[in-house]
Design an enzyme around this catalytic site. Structure first.
Site, PDB file in Angstrom:
ATOM      1  N   HIS B  96      -0.012  -3.491  -3.775  1.00 51.74           N
ATOM      2  CA  HIS B  96      -0.165  -4.546  -4.787  1.00 51.74           C
ATOM      3  C   HIS B  96       1.146  -4.796  -5.525  1.00 51.74           C
ATOM      4  O   HIS B  96       1.819  -3.872  -5.960  1.00 51.74           O
ATOM      5  CB  HIS B  96      -1.256  -4.120  -5.778  1.00 51.74           C
ATOM      6  CG  HIS B  96      -1.650  -5.220  -6.716  1.00 51.74           C
ATOM      7  ND1 HIS B  96      -2.365  -6.327  -6.301  1.00 51.74           N
ATOM      8  CD2 HIS B  96      -1.438  -5.393  -8.037  1.00 51.74           C
ATOM      9  CE1 HIS B  96      -2.568  -7.137  -7.336  1.00 51.74           C
ATOM     10  NE2 HIS B  96      -2.018  -6.585  -8.403  1.00 51.74           N
ATOM     11  N   ALA B 138      -1.356   1.128  -7.002  1.00 56.54           N
ATOM     12  CA  ALA B 138      -0.181   0.858  -6.173  1.00 56.54           C
ATOM     13  C   ALA B 138      -0.567   0.399  -4.773  1.00 56.54           C
ATOM     14  O   ALA B 138       0.306   0.045  -3.981  1.00 56.54           O
ATOM     15  CB  ALA B 138       0.676   2.112  -6.072  1.00 56.54           C
ATOM     16  N   GLU B 139      -1.835   0.423  -4.470  1.00 49.10           N
ATOM     17  CA  GLU B 139      -2.248   0.027  -3.118  1.00 49.10           C
ATOM     18  C   GLU B 139      -3.095  -1.249  -3.201  1.00 49.10           C
ATOM     19  O   GLU B 139      -2.551  -2.335  -3.371  1.00 49.10           O
ATOM     20  CB  GLU B 139      -2.962   1.195  -2.429  1.00 49.10           C
ATOM     21  CG  GLU B 139      -2.029   2.417  -2.349  1.00 49.10           C
ATOM     22  CD  GLU B 139      -2.587   3.575  -1.538  1.00 49.10           C
ATOM     23  OE1 GLU B 139      -3.128   3.375  -0.442  1.00 49.10           O
ATOM     24  OE2 GLU B 139      -2.489   4.726  -2.024  1.00 49.10           O
ATOM     25  N   MET B 140      -4.410  -1.158  -3.182  1.00 49.95           N
ATOM     26  CA  MET B 140      -5.220  -2.372  -3.175  1.00 49.95           C
ATOM     27  C   MET B 140      -5.578  -2.833  -4.596  1.00 49.95           C
ATOM     28  O   MET B 140      -5.977  -3.987  -4.789  1.00 49.95           O
ATOM     29  CB  MET B 140      -6.452  -2.170  -2.297  1.00 49.95           C
ATOM     30  CG  MET B 140      -6.037  -1.971  -0.831  1.00 49.95           C
ATOM     31  SD  MET B 140      -7.324  -1.275   0.223  1.00 49.95           S
ATOM     32  CE  MET B 140      -8.298  -2.732   0.563  1.00 49.95           C
TER      33      MET B 140
END
Lengths: 344, 344
Positions: B96, B138-140
């Site tokens: 993200h 930090a990911e989805m």
């Protein structure tokens, strides 16, 4: 040229209406056939880019290959997602370094049959289109050099390019990447119940959908949304009769510099429109009813009733095609000499 | 417990070596069977999460659905790409707002058979793992609330969750999203020629590969890289004998706070290792030969010769499995009430 057109029209008028397989076509079908045609049974390839099996298979691999982007995170399929009707269902797409695009990503499904590509038609066909996001700094942010070095470092790709572009000295070129992807994209057609109807199976649409089609014809939506794509075949000013406030994009004007092209866009195809939300060049409208209402006012100068909107949507949903069955390709691995991803 | 182990070992010794279908197994095969086992013929599901057809089909859709991310641009498949052996072939993944991850994304292929999930093993199984990137900022970067609201607003998904989790009052829950994805992931197994060999078809490996296997066994690589995953079954300190400079990640220490867990990671599976570059927890090494050399020094305290490295790689390539044939799912459209993408 003029004479040929007259001959053509005569032939069409002679062939299209009336009986098909001995069954009399209804007035609605006769009228529909004057404005629309069904999807072709087979992909239509560009004369200069024959759709060989080898080329289509290569194009499919490239369509899914993130190595065409500088960062190795974005592929054609990222924004033209084949799991969601060839779009990403975002107002605008997110590209390299999280950059927002300027326009809504149109669907790749049936797109090869359009008069031109992009909202402003700046690419003539899917082959020309396919290369442009790859090298757009806000999208995949690669360069021709990077793409050629990446693919050229992978023996299996080199061999597949040789098979797809036989006789070429250096087949691994950006133009061939785009031609292979274009050839694959030409296979992405999604026939719908409306195609069955146009071909003579009048029971393929129910009564509500037929009423919707009649409304679509009588309200003259069909003036722009016609042909094989139910759109995609012409350019038109957005806000012909009343410009919505959100129409600020100069559209074709940016390409031609011609004042009369201000806010002119390619008429979007309405095939799979149920699935290709959000709508318009900037993807600002999520609700199909609202989009239809806005179209009525902006393009036709009419305030559509709720009943009309519902009826039109009923017809529009019959344009949703049979989903494609695409197997994910198995991409060849990079080698030690393949240029590395760069997220900056 | 101790007695049971002895009985087990006796049974194994009795069953495994010697003749299979009347053919005498070679010494190499006998030795290999003491350390490895072939992939199971069918997916192994968790007792608490039976792999029904409905659940696997739902899990496959969710695996490809970008709506599980806040921005609607990232799906499980973005980082665990099934076109590239279940990885993204990047040192670390980009999440993200273009955030870089801290560790290399491991392959999802055959991962359900590992002792635990993630490099530090902080998730017990693929079901526990699957939810974590969805809600990792930090990911989805989604939340449970967002996921439930998105999926719950889509009637077809609600119906599919009811079919996959029958009898539940509110089946659309993050834990069920993860369970469906986990069930799908358990089907992602890629048997290789090495499995054929282990099952008794000794001709499945050529002489060079057998020499490589013998080298792998004699050098004791097999102490860590054993079992059904040729790794994935144990934890080990990275730099057991000599810590490479790039090993700075505390690994399991961050989970346990226990000093002896400093730089301890789950031993990666070597299945499909040819395709799952770049290597190590931070994806710093792209060249498999270099990775093997580093392993020799760091874990075994030996300077492997070029011949040994080549021989080992020859064996490692026999672990590359048959590519999966996955059809892209046709995802149900959002509705007007579906929470919108948010790229910020």
């Amino acid at each position: 040229m003029k004479q040929r057109s007259i001959v053509l029209i005569t032939v069409v008028l002679f062939l299209v209406p009336g009986s098909v397989f001995g069954v009399e076509a209804s007035g609605l079908l006769v009228q529909a056939r004057q404005s629309f045609s069904p999807l072709p049974d087979k992909p239509v390839f560009a004369e200069y880019n024959p759709g060989t099996e080898a080329k289509i298979a290569l194009g499919k691999m490239l369509y899914f290959d993130t190595r065409l982007s500088k960062s190795n995170t974005i592929s054609c399929n990222s924004c033209h997602n084949l799991a969601t009707a060839g779009v990403d269902n975002n107002p605008v797409s997110t590209g390299h370094m999280w950059t927002s695009g300027a326009r809504n990503a149109p669907t790749v499904l049936n797109a090869s049959l359009h008069i031109a590509q992009f909202w402003d038609g700046r690419a003539e066909d899917v082959e020309e289109q396919a290369a442009m996001p790859i090298t757009n700094p806000a999208e995949m942010a690669a360069t021709e050099k990077l793409v050629v070095e990446r693919l050229g470092s992978i023996p299996m790709y080199v061999s597949l390019f040789r098979d797809a572009f036989p006789g070429e000295d250096k087949p691994v070129r950006l133009v061939n990447v785009a031609r292979a992807i274009g050839a694959f994209e030409r296979t992405l057609m999604t026939p719908s119940r409306f195609d069955k109807f146009l071909k003579g199976d009048e029971g393929a649409l129910d009564e509500n959908e037929k009423t919707g089609l009649a409304t679509f014809l009588s309200l003259k939506c069909v003036i722009c949304h016609s042909g094989v794509g139910v759109g995609g075949g012409a350019f038109m000013k957005f806000g012909l009769l009343e410009k919505p406030d959100f129409v600020t994009d100069p559209g074709l004007f940016d390409v031609t510099g011609n004042k009369r092209d201000m806010h002119v866009f390619k008429v979007p195809s309405l095939r799979n429109v149920e699935l290709t939300y959000p709508y318009f060049n900037n993807g600002i409208v999520w609700d199909l009813s609202r989009a239809v209402k806005i179209m009525g006012k902006a393009q036709l100068g009419v305030e559509l009733t709720g009943e009309q909107v519902d009826s039109l949507i009923c017809f529009l949903k019959s344009l949703t095609g049979t989903p494609l069955k695409i197997t994910i390709p198995d991409l060849p691995p990079s080698t030690v000499s393949t240029p590395k991803p760069d997220i900056n």
